[in-house]
Scaffold this motif. Structure first.
Motif, short mmCIF file in Angstrom:
data_model
loop_
_atom_site.label_atom_id
_atom_site.label_comp_id
_atom_site.label_asym_id
_atom_site.label_seq_id
_atom_site.Cartn_x
_atom_site.Cartn_y
_atom_site.Cartn_z
N ARG A 261 28.20 28.82 18.16
CA ARG A 261 29.65 29.01 18.02
C ARG A 261 30.12 28.79 16.59
O ARG A 261 31.02 29.47 16.12
N GLU A 262 29.49 27.87 15.89
CA GLU A 262 29.94 27.60 14.52
C GLU A 262 29.71 28.78 13.57
O GLU A 262 30.67 29.32 13.06
N GLN B 32 22.12 23.97 15.17
CA GLN B 32 23.55 24.26 15.13
C GLN B 32 23.90 25.10 16.35
O GLN B 32 23.18 26.05 16.66
N ASN B 33 24.97 24.75 17.01
CA ASN B 33 25.43 25.60 18.11
C ASN B 33 25.90 26.92 17.53
O ASN B 33 26.58 26.94 16.50
N GLU C 110 33.58 24.78 10.30
CA GLU C 110 33.25 23.52 10.97
C GLU C 110 31.89 22.98 10.53
O GLU C 110 31.56 21.83 10.78
N GLU D 296 33.48 29.78 14.02
CA GLU D 296 34.26 28.86 13.20
C GLU D 296 33.35 28.20 12.17
O GLU D 296 33.08 27.02 12.23
#
Lengths: 243, 163
Positions: free
Chosen positions: A175-176, A172-173, A183, A180
């Protein structure tokens, strides 16, 4: 009176290009340029810093090492490889650029990329945002609980952590989970719908590897080895890199 | 592309019926890393197969050029973190123009860097499109996209299918 003739003396000193050729398969075909310009005409970085892929290769061939290894264009080219794809001689300009980046003293390379690399290699998760495995686990757990309670039909939704022998190791990146988290839920629902046997891991779950963009060979190798190790430790068959 | 595989195997019951009357248009970014640099055009064809299943063949408008010939958006290679914002946007103008030429309402950006960059280009150059991932659209098409999972959808779809 005519000017004195220019004499070419002794052996040519090694160019930057020669060093790069030595480490590339087929020497990157770096001497094969026909100067056709197919690379430059289709490169979005053409014009930035007054350069383009063809000019950069000519600079290398001409031995303009100082200019080549200091131009910020190395950080405007994304090494997307379109130039190489359209090149009739299959010249590996992207690898030339990678090595141009690597020629910069580490502490002079772009701060943002360097910080992301260093941050990632300071935590087991390899998250460029410094999100640890524990933080990731907590975020996933809380969010999963919420969806199970609130969304009809997903009372049994799963987001397994460290499940040994799962078929898919899902990364998983950062950023999630960091910015966020909602997402992530659609992906869980898709995996749930198809009945996929999958798992997250609290170690090496982060998808990104800025050390590669930093052109720090040791650091990006370390980054990717830790991640591969995490997949192997759980005995997963497929390392699924998410969107 | 696992999504394509699951749709072909009948495990992922997606449909484009929801968009029959709406006729919302979609285009697709080919991430360099996924298409040109790793799996080749096959990955691009798979993504197009999935997208057409999700929105209807007539509502997919391809970029030109596409697949391995597509342009990099300018988000990759660390450009987003390099501190060269102005140059990054200059680089991305070609992508912005490409997207605008399709007239699409949505760009599917199946890569984080592409998503951030193409979204930033939209804001900077004043485009009228939205950027979403496949997972959003897949769940929307199956009627299982939750209320909080719509952060990147436009006003036309942010309430779609909710009670």
């Amino acid at each position: 009176m005519t000017e004195e003739a220019i004499k070419i003396s002794g052996k040519r000193t090694s160019r930057f290009l020669d060093k790069v050729k030595k480490i590339l398969p087929e020497e990157g075909n770096l001497d094969a340029c026909l100067t056709c310009g197919a690379c430059a005409s289709g490169c979005p970085a053409t014009g930035i810093d007054g350069l383009d892929p063809r000019k950069v290769l000519r600079m290398a061939v001409l031995g303009m090492d100082e200019e080549l290894t200091t131009t910020p264009w190395a950080w405007a080219c994304t090494m997307c490889t379109r130039c190489m794809y359209v090149c009739p001689m299959n010249i590996n300009i992207p690898q030339l650029v990678f090595n141009m980046r690597a020629a910069w003293p580490r502490d002079e390379r772009p701060k943002g990329i360097r910080a992301s690399c260093d941050k990632a290699n300071s935590v087991d998760s390899r998250s460029a945002m410094g999100l640890t495995g524990e933080m990731f686990s907590e975020t996933v757990e809380e969010l999963l609980e919420e969806v199970r309670e609130e969304q009809e039909g997903f009372e049994n939704l799963q987001a397994p952590m460290n499940k040994k022998g799962a078929y898919y190791f899902v990364n998983q990146n950062s950023r999630e989970p960091q910015m966020e988290e909602d997402e992530m839920v659609p992906l869980w629902k898709i995996l749930h719908t198809v009945g996929a046997d999958w798992t997250y891991s609290d170690k090496g779950w982060a998808a990104e590897n800025y050390c590669l963009f930093l052109a720090d060979n040791e650091a990006w190798e370390e980054n990717i080895r830790i991640k591969a190790q995490a997949v192997e430790e759980l005995g997963c068959k497929v390392w699924l890199n998410t969107e | 592309m696992e999504y394509a595989k699951w749709i072909r195997e009948g495990k992922l019951p997606v449909s484009s019926d929801w968009n029959k009357d709406l006729g919302i248009k979609f285009t697709l970014q080919d991430p360099c890393q996924l298409v040109r640099k790793t799996y080749g055009d096959k990955a691009g064809e798979d993504m197009r197969y999935v997208l057409k299943k999700l929105v209807g063949e007539e509502n997919f408008i391809d970029m030109s050029p596409n697949l391995s010939n597509n342009y990099c958006c300018g988000g990759g290679g660390g450009f987003l973190q390099s501190g060269r914002k102005e140059e990054r946007r200059t680089y991305g103008k070609i992508k912005f123009d490409q997207v605008m030429a399709t007239g699409a309402d949505y760009v599917i950006t199946p890569c984080h860097n592409c998503h951030s960059q193409i979204h930033d280009l939209q804001e900077h150059y004043g485009g009228n499109y939205h950027c979403i991932h496949f997972w959003t659209l897949i769940c929307l098409s199956m009627g299982i996209l939750g209320e909080n999972e719509r952060g990147h959808l436009g006003p036309d779809l942010e309430d779609f299918g909710l009670d």
